[in-house]
Design a protein around this motif. Structure first.
Motif, short mmCIF file in Angstrom:
data_model
loop_
_atom_site.label_atom_id
_atom_site.label_comp_id
_atom_site.label_asym_id
_atom_site.label_seq_id
_atom_site.Cartn_x
_atom_site.Cartn_y
_atom_site.Cartn_z
N THR A 211 45.91 36.57 45.59
CA THR A 211 46.88 36.20 44.56
C THR A 211 47.48 37.42 43.89
O THR A 211 48.61 37.36 43.41
N ASP A 212 46.75 38.52 43.82
CA ASP A 212 47.34 39.74 43.26
C ASP A 212 48.50 40.24 44.12
O ASP A 212 49.39 40.93 43.62
N ARG A 213 48.49 39.88 45.39
CA ARG A 213 49.57 40.33 46.28
C ARG A 213 50.73 39.36 46.32
O ARG A 213 51.78 39.68 46.88
N LEU A 214 50.58 38.17 45.75
CA LEU A 214 51.66 37.18 45.78
C LEU A 214 52.78 37.59 44.83
O LEU A 214 52.52 38.12 43.74
N PRO A 215 54.05 37.31 45.19
CA PRO A 215 55.19 37.70 44.34
C PRO A 215 55.48 36.67 43.25
O PRO A 215 56.64 36.36 42.97
N ARG A 216 54.46 36.10 42.63
CA ARG A 216 54.66 35.16 41.54
C ARG A 216 53.45 35.22 40.62
O ARG A 216 52.36 35.63 41.01
N ALA A 217 53.67 34.83 39.38
CA ALA A 217 52.62 34.89 38.37
C ALA A 217 51.74 33.66 38.49
O ALA A 217 52.23 32.53 38.48
N ILE A 218 50.43 33.88 38.57
CA ILE A 218 49.47 32.79 38.72
C ILE A 218 48.39 32.95 37.67
O ILE A 218 47.88 34.05 37.44
N LEU A 219 48.05 31.83 37.05
CA LEU A 219 47.04 31.81 35.99
C LEU A 219 46.22 30.55 36.19
O LEU A 219 46.75 29.50 36.57
N ALA A 220 44.92 30.62 35.95
CA ALA A 220 44.05 29.46 36.13
C ALA A 220 43.24 29.21 34.87
O ALA A 220 42.85 30.15 34.16
N ILE A 221 43.01 27.93 34.56
CA ILE A 221 42.14 27.53 33.45
C ILE A 221 41.11 26.55 33.97
O ILE A 221 41.33 25.88 34.99
N ASP A 222 39.96 26.49 33.30
CA ASP A 222 39.00 25.45 33.64
C ASP A 222 39.40 24.16 32.93
O ASP A 222 40.39 24.12 32.20
N ARG A 223 38.63 23.12 33.11
CA ARG A 223 39.03 21.82 32.55
C ARG A 223 38.82 21.74 31.05
O ARG A 223 39.21 20.75 30.42
N LEU A 224 38.23 22.77 30.46
CA LEU A 224 38.13 22.84 29.01
C LEU A 224 39.24 23.69 28.41
O LEU A 224 39.24 23.96 27.21
N GLY A 225 40.17 24.14 29.26
CA GLY A 225 41.33 24.87 28.77
C GLY A 225 41.13 26.37 28.65
O GLY A 225 42.01 27.06 28.15
N ARG A 226 40.01 26.92 29.13
CA ARG A 226 39.77 28.36 29.02
C ARG A 226 40.35 29.07 30.24
O ARG A 226 40.19 28.62 31.38
N ILE A 227 40.99 30.21 29.98
CA ILE A 227 41.59 30.97 31.07
C ILE A 227 40.49 31.63 31.89
O ILE A 227 39.67 32.39 31.37
N THR A 228 40.47 31.32 33.19
CA THR A 228 39.44 31.88 34.07
C THR A 228 39.99 32.95 35.00
O THR A 228 39.21 33.73 35.56
N TYR A 229 41.29 33.01 35.19
CA TYR A 229 41.85 34.01 36.11
C TYR A 229 43.34 34.16 35.85
O TYR A 229 44.03 33.21 35.50
N LEU A 230 43.84 35.38 35.99
CA LEU A 230 45.28 35.63 36.05
C LEU A 230 45.49 36.85 36.93
O LEU A 230 44.67 37.77 36.95
N ASN A 231 46.60 36.83 37.66
CA ASN A 231 46.83 37.96 38.57
C ASN A 231 47.69 39.02 37.87
O ASN A 231 48.11 38.88 36.73
N GLU A 232 47.93 40.10 38.61
CA GLU A 232 48.62 41.24 38.02
C GLU A 232 50.04 40.87 37.59
O GLU A 232 50.55 41.35 36.57
N ARG A 233 50.72 40.03 38.37
CA ARG A 233 52.09 39.67 38.03
C ARG A 233 52.14 38.88 36.72
O ARG A 233 53.10 39.00 35.95
N THR A 234 51.11 38.08 36.44
CA THR A 234 51.04 37.36 35.16
C THR A 234 50.91 38.34 34.01
O THR A 234 51.55 38.17 32.95
#
Length: 867
Positions: A322-345
């Motif tokens: 995902t760090d190599r993808l040309p788009r911003a990606i962010l992930a949250i768990d089901r409680l709304g906490r951010i668990t991951y974001l890539n460099e583009r984000t």
């Protein structure tokens, strides 16, 4: 109005005061929390759900509180933390009836509980089971899951929910028997579902003798390699599970670790597991060192290598990808906490990972706390379908936000609007998530281009259900709006978000002119020239009403072309002008504004036109209400005393508050009458009902009491005569009343009471008590009723408080509790001036947002003449 006869006050029911916040009011025992959390998790997982929880009874009678919330972020669902048992929702229904409820899908929910769909307009199935033990009702167990096409809730899943609720009921009964109350008075505890996809991280270690090629492994490594691997074994057993390039990497790590500098080496290698799949392993190799030689030289590196392996699953592979993808990606768990974001984000949001990871989404990105964005996140979490919408973070550039939900959380894709064409070939979304061809939304060259299917087709069932059922929410909310302002506020809150609008204006017709009644989103002062426009003016807001046809302009250029010279507030956008006509009678017009050009599909035009009819009906009802309310207020203002008489040694103060629900003017009244012979009559009463009829009856009774009192009648005769008059008038209403005849000189008083609350007495030393007056039945019921007299004495410095039940009744609590609160409040007034004391007593009621009944209060104080 509640009757307070000789047998005492009657029961009350409904919601009570809100409890406190957080742990301060939380559960008394960790055993209670563990029992609730464990049952919720097991129940949700046993029926294949993705969310759920437990509602538990609270210290407030009739109020359930959400104790455990599984798989959903608590702050996002704050409106559902409290549930009154008399509400038309499945949780309340299950608690009231003791019977389980199972809703197969959104259509089933719409038929049975339309308010649920109106508040959560997303496609999901839900299961509810009562938590009981014998006749003891503790609460409700809830599970949410995706609807299963073509099948309802199976008997097996119903049984699983019932069994879980029964076991929980038995546990709660046991806790109660051992002194732990099974109730919840704080905020819910959020619990994460167990992971449904991520493999567990595993560890293993080995010791490699480079000279003999023998490897000794611990149990953890043998488990990673699978059954059949023994220890010790040759290094070939390990390298046979590796690709050639990874085997070379392992040897390189050994050579580096045993080289001259002896630096530890870390390598990532792919190991073929017993299931045939590749496992990503991180190998950390360190050479073992011998003790220093006898000559005191440095320790020598032996031919032995110690290694540690960590089975990382696929997490880091995904991170790298995902760090190599040309788009911003962010992930949250089901409680709304951010668990991951890539460099583009990081670059897009201008925030480092460390400032975002681990924080709740709406705290890390405050713009996600806006109601519209919260609604989209709820749609993704509950519908389990992709959702797409436009957002403008902190007044920055527009982003297309795509939400992809799953069992373990939500993956978000953020695309700047100038890059949005990458979402699908030759297609870009407009404000409503649609796609247009190269000619754009207003181009003459083209029809609307379809959104391409595939991974980037984000217009899933969640979006379609929201578009379908948000009008349902509007319709239900309109049915509860009373005033024109409330109707306009409902349209703003429900209609604009449903169709992505930014501006709203509502004009109402009066004397063949349209007057601006509500506006939002337009530049300040822009609409003023159109206020009071006549019906022969050629402007779209007038013509949509006079013709009865809605007008849709998909761009501002279209609007300029149709109405040249018309002042326009923006260069780009779209407008919809809707006629407001109720039962063939013109009411006004409604203007919806959009800040980007957009197409109005045939379905949208139909829905908007139908909704305009609902809005017109609601506004028509509101206008009738406003008219009747104004008449009732005028009548009551005319009938209530504008000035109370002043007599030496006695001070009186009166207060009146209308209700806030329905027809807000009621039949409560107070009066102070100089009856002659230096006597003063203190009167307070309450006519059943609200509105013009109640106010008119109140006026008749006040006049009757005043006439009997001025005629020198005894207190019991005043009450008997008023009772017979009300029966003769036969208005279909009854009334309560309390009448006290006071001699200001001596403090002697005679009192009668007809079904009215007992008064309170404040002594100069600050003590207060309830004055026990003998009582008769309410007025207007029995023409033979008698009203016994109670004699009492007011000493100098005493304050007598007469009040109606609206001041002490609270839904869901006993009226005795309200009287006790009033008694304590009266005691706290101390040496206050009487007018300040009256204001103190009604302050809480005045600040209440929901006041179902009107309130009258009359205070009378006997002072020394020099006071």
């Amino acid at each position: 109005m509640t009757s307070h006869g000789t047998s005492g006050p009657g029961p009350a029911g409904g919601p009570g005061r809100p409890s406190g916040y957080g742990a301060a009011d939380g559960p008394a025992s960790g055993a209670l929390t563990r029992a609730l959390a464990e049952t919720s998790l097991r129940a949700v997982e046993s029926v294949g759900g993705y969310a759920g929880g437990v509602y538990l009874r609270s210290e407030t009678p009739g109020l359930l509180r959400l104790a455990i919330l599984v798989g959903l972020p608590g702050p996002l669902f704050r409106p559902w933390w409290r549930m009154h048992a008399n509400r038309p929702f499945p949780v309340a229904e299950v608690h009231r009836s003791g019977q389980a409820v199972h809703l197969d899908d959104v259509d089933d929910a719409m038929r049975r509980f339309p308010q649920l769909v109106a508040s959560l307009p997303f496609p999901f199935a839900s299961l509810y089971a009562p938590v009981v033990a014998g006749r003891e009702r503790f609460g409700v167990l809830v599970a949410l899951r995706a609807p299963r096409r073509g099948e309802g809730v199976s008997a097996r899943d119903r049984g699983r929910m019932t069994s879980a609720a029964v076991r929980l009921g038995e546990t709660l009964a046991s806790l109660t028997a051992h002194g732990t109350p099974a109730e919840w008075n704080g905020d819910p505890i959020c619990v994460q579902l167990s992971s449904g996809s991520a493999p567990p991280v595993r560890f293993g270690s080995f010791d490699w003798d480079l000279d003999s090629g023998t490897v000794t492994m611990d149990g953890g490594l043998r488990e990673i390699l699978g059954a059949g691997v023994t220890s010790p074994c040759s290094i070939e057993v390990l390298t046979s599970r590796l690709d050639a390039e990874d085997a070379y990497a392992l040897w390189a790590a050994a050579l580096q670790a045993t080289g001259e500098d002896g630096r530890p080496a870390v390598r990532r290698i792919r190991l073929k597991g017993p299931d045939g799949g590749l496992h990503l392993l991180e190998v950390s190799a360190t050479a073992r060192r011998d003790t220093p030689d006898k000559d005191g030289g440095p320790p020598r590196t032996s031919g032995r290598l110690a290694g540690t392996l960590v089975d990382l699953g696929t997490g880091l592979v995904g991170s790298d990808a995902t760090d190599r993808l040309p788009r911003a990606i962010l992930a949250i768990d089901r409680l709304g906490r951010i668990t991951y974001l890539n460099e583009r984000t990081e670059r897009l949001l201008g925030r480092p990972r460390g400032a975002l990871a681990g924080r709740p989404l709406w705290e890390a990105l405050p713009w996600f706390g806006l109601p519209f964005h919260e609604e989209q996140l709820r749609a993704a979490l509950l519908s389990d379908e992709p959702v797409r919408f436009l957002a403008r973070p902190e007044q920055g550039r527009w982003l297309t936000v795509s939400l992809h939900p799953g069992r373990d959380g939500v993956t978000m894709v953020l695309v700047p609007e100038e890059d949005v064409a990458g979402l699908a070939p030759d297609a870009a979304p407009d404000r409503q998530g649609r796609a247009h061809g190269p000619d754009g939304p207003d181009g003459a060259g083209g029809a609307e281009a379809p959104v391409h299917a595939g991974d980037d087709d984000l217009e899933g069932e969640g979006d379609r259900a929201a578009a379908l059922y948000r009008p349902v929410a509007l319709a239900i909310a309109l049915s509860e709006a009373v005033t024109a302002r409330q109707v306009s506020a409902v349209v703003t809150e429900e209609l604009l978000p449903a169709f992505g609008g930014r501006q709203l204006a509502i004009y109402l017709l009066s004397d063949r002119r349209l007057y601006l009644a509500w506006e939002t989103g337009f530049p300040q002062g822009f609409l003023e020239p159109f206020d009071g426009v006549t019906l022969d003016s050629r402007v779209p807001g007038v013509e949509t009403l006079t013709t009865g046809r809605p007008l849709f302009f998909e761009s501002m250029d279209q609007l300029r072309l149709e109405y040249p010279g018309l002042p326009i507030d923006a260069h780009t956008g779209a407008r919809a002008f809707l006629p407001l006509i109720a039962s063939g009678r013109p009411v006004g017009s409604c203007i919806l504004g959009f800040d980007r050009p957009r197409k109005f599909s045939p379905d949208e035009r139909t829905v908007l036109t139908a909704l305009a009819g609902l809005i017109a009906q609601a506004l028509s009802r509101a206008q009738r209400y406003d008219t009747e309310s104004a008449v009732a207020r005028g009548l009551q203002d005319a009938l209530l005393p504008h000035q109370l008489p002043v007599l030496a040694g006695v001070e009186t103060v009166g207060r009146y508050l209308p209700g806030t629900e329905g027809m807000d003017v009621g039949g409560d009244w107070y009066d102070v009458i100089e009856t002659g012979h230096d006597r003063l009559a203190l009167v307070i009463g309450d006519v059943q009902g609200h509105g013009v009829a109640a106010a008119a009856t109140m006026g008749q009774l006040r006049s009757a009491v005043r006439a009997f009192a001025l005629g020198g009648q005894r207190p019991q005769d005043v009450m008997r005569g008023t009772n017979r008059l009300l029966i003769d008038l036969d208005p279909g209403q009854f009334a309560s009343c309390c009448y006290v005849l006071l001699d200001p000189g001596t403090g002697e008083a005679r009192a009668v009471r007809a079904g009215h609350p007992q008064p309170l007495l404040l002594r100069p030393d600050g003590t207060t008590r309830l004055v026990e007056l003998a009582g008769g039945v309410v007025l207007g019921v029995d023409n033979r009723a008698s009203y016994p007299v109670t004699r009492l004495r007011l000493d100098q410095g005493d304050v007598l408080a007469l009040f109606t039940d609206g001041l002490v009744e609270r839904p869901g609590t006993d009226i005795d509790e309200g009287i006790e609160r009033l008694r304590q409040a009266l005691a706290s007034t101390g040496s206050m001036a009487l007018s300040d004391a009256a204001d103190r007593l009604i302050r809480e009621a005045r600040q209440a947002t929901a006041r179902p009944d009107d309130i009258a209060l009359l205070l009378a104080a006997r002072w020394p003449e020099a006071h």
